[in-house]
Write an enzyme that holds these catalytic residues in place. Structure first.
Site, PDB file in Angstrom:
ATOM      1  N   PRO A   1       0.806  -1.222   0.000  1.00 46.33           N
ATOM      2  CA  PRO A   1       0.000   0.000   0.000  1.00 46.33           C
ATOM      3  C   PRO A   1       0.840   1.273   0.000  1.00 46.33           C
ATOM      4  CG  PRO A   1       0.106  -0.917   2.204  1.00 46.33           C
ATOM      5  CD  PRO A   1       0.815  -1.897   1.310  1.00 46.33           C
TER       6      PRO A   1
ATOM      7  N   TRP B   1       8.766  -3.224   3.727  1.00 47.41           N
ATOM      8  CA  TRP B   1       7.562  -4.039   3.660  1.00 47.41           C
ATOM      9  C   TRP B   1       7.846  -5.537   3.534  1.00 47.41           C
ATOM     10  CZ3 TRP B   1       3.948  -5.762  -0.530  1.00 47.41           C
ATOM     11  CH2 TRP B   1       2.661  -5.992  -0.037  1.00 47.41           C
TER      12      TRP B   1
ATOM     13  N   LYS C   1      12.779  16.100  -4.006  1.00 49.21           N
ATOM     14  CA  LYS C   1      12.093  17.393  -4.046  1.00 49.21           C
ATOM     15  C   LYS C   1      13.105  18.532  -4.020  1.00 49.21           C
ATOM     16  CE  LYS C   1       7.484  16.814  -2.194  1.00 49.21           C
ATOM     17  NZ  LYS C   1       6.824  16.524  -0.936  1.00 49.21           N
TER      18      LYS C   1
ATOM     19  N   TRP D   1       4.968   0.519   9.705  1.00 46.30           N
ATOM     20  CA  TRP D   1       5.432  -0.658   8.949  1.00 46.30           C
ATOM     21  C   TRP D   1       4.817  -1.942   9.495  1.00 46.30           C
ATOM     22  CZ3 TRP D   1       7.713   0.156   4.468  1.00 46.30           C
ATOM     23  CH2 TRP D   1       8.297   1.422   4.251  1.00 46.30           C
TER      24      TRP D   1
ATOM     25  N   GLN E   1      12.640  -1.917   0.055  1.00 41.87           N
ATOM     26  CA  GLN E   1      11.686  -2.641   0.902  1.00 41.87           C
ATOM     27  C   GLN E   1      12.271  -3.929   1.482  1.00 41.87           C
ATOM     28  OE1 GLN E   1       8.979  -1.216   1.909  1.00 41.87           O
ATOM     29  NE2 GLN E   1       9.287   0.527   0.566  1.00 41.87           N
TER      30      GLN E   1
ATOM     31  N   LYS F   1      19.528  10.532  -7.712  1.00 39.35           N
ATOM     32  CA  LYS F   1      18.290  10.220  -7.032  1.00 39.35           C
ATOM     33  C   LYS F   1      17.299  11.367  -7.258  1.00 39.35           C
ATOM     34  CE  LYS F   1      16.748   8.762  -2.564  1.00 39.35           C
ATOM     35  NZ  LYS F   1      16.779   8.954  -1.170  1.00 39.35           N
TER      36      LYS F   1
ATOM     37  N   ASP G   1      -2.204   2.842   2.282  1.00 41.24           N
ATOM     38  CA  ASP G   1      -1.675   3.030   3.621  1.00 41.24           C
ATOM     39  C   ASP G   1      -2.097   4.422   4.072  1.00 41.24           C
ATOM     40  OD1 ASP G   1      -0.390   2.591   5.944  1.00 41.24           O
ATOM     41  OD2 ASP G   1       1.626   2.433   5.096  1.00 41.24           O
TER      42      ASP G   1
END
Ligand SMILES: [Zn+2]
Ligand SMILES: [Zn+2]
Length: 792
Positions: A42, A561, A599, A526, A557, A596, A81
């Site tokens: 999610p 996750w 923002k 998590w 992950q 990478k 999520d």
């Protein structure tokens, strides 16, 4: 009917989208039990989807369409999520709540929760929009939400099982703590935020009691001198007593020369040497006792301010002597516990020193660094203070530099699961060696997992403390809470979140008293998403659909996750079984130059912007074709117009060529089927068909082994090199020939091409559903069959 002279992918997309969506709805509503399920990892609803998310979503949808074409019934419910730290921080920002966490409570937790829900609704809309534009089949009407009451109750089942297994424990432990978010973080979260930082590198002196020599001790966190308890040396290292500048100092042999240079000790001579183990038990005088009276009191006891020999000491760093602050280091705490040394932790929730820290009371701990160095200098205890640049963990959400400190929390003691997690992880298919090794390495660490967070918008920890008898009352469902409730101010249908859950007074399970209060923790976000296979499915579905055959998320992950899914799956099963049988880790999407996307750099490619500029099928094909799924992609939008575009344009032209010429010759190609070559097939016809079979095999094998790019390249090769550049020029020679023989040859050629294109439409459909649906319909007058995957 018919294909336009020029390919317009945008128009094709608009034409095909409603049909594809209807087909998806129809498949979801079909009677009978599904064969298999995708469990959606999610995404957190606190930001816009970007190019990195697009890659993952395209891979999942590709798998869904591939398995569907193979005749399986696949459940693909969306999952969102919707709670946890990221959403809360976003809400705090939008509400303009700055400063300590207590400001949130001043404004009311309800206000924060309302803002969290508003943010989640807003971003959910954007994610659904991107899925629609991209042609992703995830079913939002069947979505699971990690914040729903049903999901939370099922997540509480994990805690119940963990308690039964003896894995869940509360403890005072040193944990990574974010001063900004004012909560503890897990090891997994810590490892996600390493960044370069400048910190002091401090060498100071601690005089050995009854000796003229001083220990030279090294630290990169001067403020931890306030909580200093011991100095550690390596038992096997040789320590030198040197004379320099008229005083005696004790330094490890390995670092002697380098340190003398770094600290500008000048001329020195080694007076004698001693092994680290022989220093064990020596007492030293902490140089700042006059500033911290409480520390001076502790130093009056037996255990404090003693040299200890410990094998963890790195003799290749600093001076080979490190100080031990049980309140501020995990290893330090363990050493203190083993030796029965009391923990001194004069630090509050806002990571400020309390009154017990004497001179430093009220200061944010890291701000005390300068004062500590200055005080050492005044007392003649400073050897050297420099700056070092090193990798230091920062909060993955707020960016604050983390502080290690002793706190109470709830932990999964993963060592108590024995080898079950490792055995479960080892049985999973990862398709590639490197991520497999990385993941198995992480799983075998078995660090305690801190699952409690001192926040608000999350799954509440369902445990109540009794003030009368001290008993802890665990309640694992709404029903259990309602039955234990003394009063229900919001009725039985109360929301299972803070603040509502805390308005309920429950009776103590031991003494029946009502002086109880819930421990004000929520669960790690998590933990929340890691419960997804269990919490998103009903009991009947779980037994049929788990383990899920194919999950895929980003390579980060391995600590996120994939890890929490595994741990919670093993806890629920009480056995070495993962809730997934394969896991594909994807590489990240970087900018054109391999940086990478972030923002702050302004180089993030937003998914909605991208799909506003580029047709969905081109974007999809690009991400699947460009590289091996575990490799990072240097995303260059200009490349969409090169090979990926050429594949689609060539396929389009081949369909148009066939439709036009076969109808001119009055040959019906809509019924062209498999089997042997058609009557009158020429050598080129046979060659094209044999190449087709080879392509079917390559694509099927590629998709089964998650060599998705190889599957894409096989299609590219067949469409451009075999069909367009080799076969069509040969067949074209017959086009203007009016003889009977040529007409028969043309008919055979049309049937061969029809078979080739119908097959390629199916092979390419998981990659480019809009274009293949449109071409198939327009050229053959019918939709792609529901289970059209060709047999290799
Ligand atoms: Zn933070
Ligand atoms: Zn009680």
């Amino acid at each position: 009917m018919g294909l336009d002279a020029r390919m317009d992918l945008r128009k094709i997309e608009l034409d095909a989208r409603p049909r594809l969506e209807a087909a998806r709805r129809e498949a979801a509503a079909a009677p009978g039990a599904p064969d298999t399920a995708i469990i959606e990892g999610p995404p957190t609803m606190n930001g816009e989807p970007h190019a990195g998310h697009v890659r993952g979503r395209v891979i999942k949808d590709m798998w869904y369409r591939y398995r569907t074409l193979r005749g399986e019934r696949v459940v693909y419910a969306a999952g969102w999520d919707a709670q946890g730290l990221p959403v809360e921080l976003q809400a705090q920002k939008e509400l303009g709540i700055e400063g300590p966490k207590s400001r949130i409570e001043e404004g009311g937790i309800e206000t924060l929760v309302a803002e969290c829900k508003r943010i989640v609704r807003e971003y959910h809309g954007r994610w659904v929009e991107v899925d629609r534009l991209l042609g992703v089949s995830a079913d939002d009407s069947a979505a699971y939400w990690t914040s729903s009451d049903e999901y939370i109750e099922r997540e509480w089942e994990v805690l119940r099982r963990a308690r039964e297994l003896g894995v869940l424990r509360d403890d005072h432990a040193v944990i990574a703590y974010c001063p900004g978010c004012q909560t503890s973080l897990s090891h997994a979260e810590v490892s996600q935020g390493y960044r370069e930082a400048t910190d002091p590198s401090l060498y100071y002196k601690a005089r050995l009691r009854g000796d003229r020599a001083s220990l030279v001790v090294w630290t990169t966190m001067p403020f931890t001198l306030v909580t200093d308890a011991l100095v550690a040396v390596h038992p096997d290292e040789e320590y030198c007593r040197i004379e320099a500048g008229g005083e005696e100092l004790i330094v490890g042999r390995t670092r002697l020369e380098a340190l003398a240079d770094e600290a500008r000790l000048g001329e020195f001579r080694v007076v004698s040497t001693v092994r680290g183990s022989e220093l064990e038990g020596a007492k030293y005088d902490h140089p700042l006792l006059d500033e911290v009276p409480e520390l001076a009191r502790l130093a009056g006891g037996e255990a404090y301010h003693t040299v200890v020999a410990e094998a963890f000491v790195d003799t290749g760093a600093g001076s080979g002597l490190v100080h031990i602050s049980p309140a501020n280091g995990e290893e330090d705490m363990a050493i203190a516990r083993r030796r029965g040394v009391e923990v001194f932790c004069p630090i509050d929730d806002a990571v400020r020193f309390t009154g017990d820290a004497g001179r430093y009371a009220g200061m944010f701990v890291r701000d005390a660094d300068a004062g500590v160095i200055e005080s050492l200098r005044e007392r003649g205890a400073l050897v050297a203070a420099r700056k070092i640049r090193h990798q230091y963990p920062h909060c993955w959400r707020s960016g604050d530099a983390l502080v290690w400190m002793a706190r109470r929390g709830w932990f999964y003691m993963l060592d108590r699961l024995g080898s079950m997690t490792v055995d479960a992880a080892a049985a999973v298919e990862y398709y590639y060696e490197q991520p497999r090794n990385r993941f198995l390495g992480i799983v075998s660490e078995r660090h305690p997992w801190c699952i409690s967070r001192e926040r608000y918008w999350g799954t509440p920890l369902p445990v109540w403390d009794c003030a009368s008898c001290g008993e802890k009352t665990w309640l694992h469902s709404r029903r259990e809470i309602v039955e234990a409730a003394e009063s229900l101010p919001d009725g039985e249908g109360f929301e299972l979140h803070m603040p509502w859950i805390d308005r309920i007074r429950v009776r103590c399970s031991s003494c029946g008293g009502t002086e109880t209060s819930r421990e004000r923790y929520v669960l790690d976000t998590w933990h929340n998403s890691g419960a997804a296979p269990h919490s998103s499915l009903g009991a009947g579905e779980r037994s049929r659909l788990l383990p899920a055959p194919f999950l895929t998320e980003g390579i980060d992950q391995t600590r996120g996750w994939a890890y929490t899914l595994l741990v919670e799956g093993v806890i629920l099963a009480g056995a070495p079984s993962a809730p997934y049988s394969s896991f594909l880790f994807q590489g990240h999407v970087l900018d054109r130059d391999g940086n990478k996307m972030s923002k702050s750099k302004g180089n993030v490619v937003g998914a909605r912007d991208l799909l506003g500029r580029q047709p969905a099928d081109l974007v999809r094909l690009y991400f699947l074709w460009k590289s091996n799924p575990i490799e990072p992609i240097n995303f260059d939008e200009r490349e969409l117009g090169t090979r990926p575009y050429q594949v689609l344009a060539t396929l389009y032209n081949l369909h148009a060529y066939l439709a036009q010429n076969s109808s001119y010759d009055g040959v019906d190609v809509s019924e062209a089927t498999g089997g042997g070559p058609p009557d009158g097939a020429s050598a080129p016809d046979r060659w094209a068909l044999s190449r087709l079979q080879r392509t079917v095999r390559a694509v099927t094998e590629g998709l089964d082994a998650c060599r998705i790019h190889e599957a894409a390249h096989a299609i590219e090769d067949y469409v451009i090199n075999d069909l367009s550049q080799a076969y069509v020029p040969m067949a074209r020679a017959d086009l203007w020939d009016e003889s009977d023989g040529a007409a028969a040859r043309r008919r055979a050629s049309y049937l061969v091409m029809a078979r080739a294109l119908r097959t390629v439409d199916a092979l390419l459909h998981p990659f480019c559903p809009h274009t293949t649906d449109h071409l198939h319909r327009e050229a053959f007058g019918r939709p792609l069959e529901a289970s059209a995957w060709p047999v290799a």
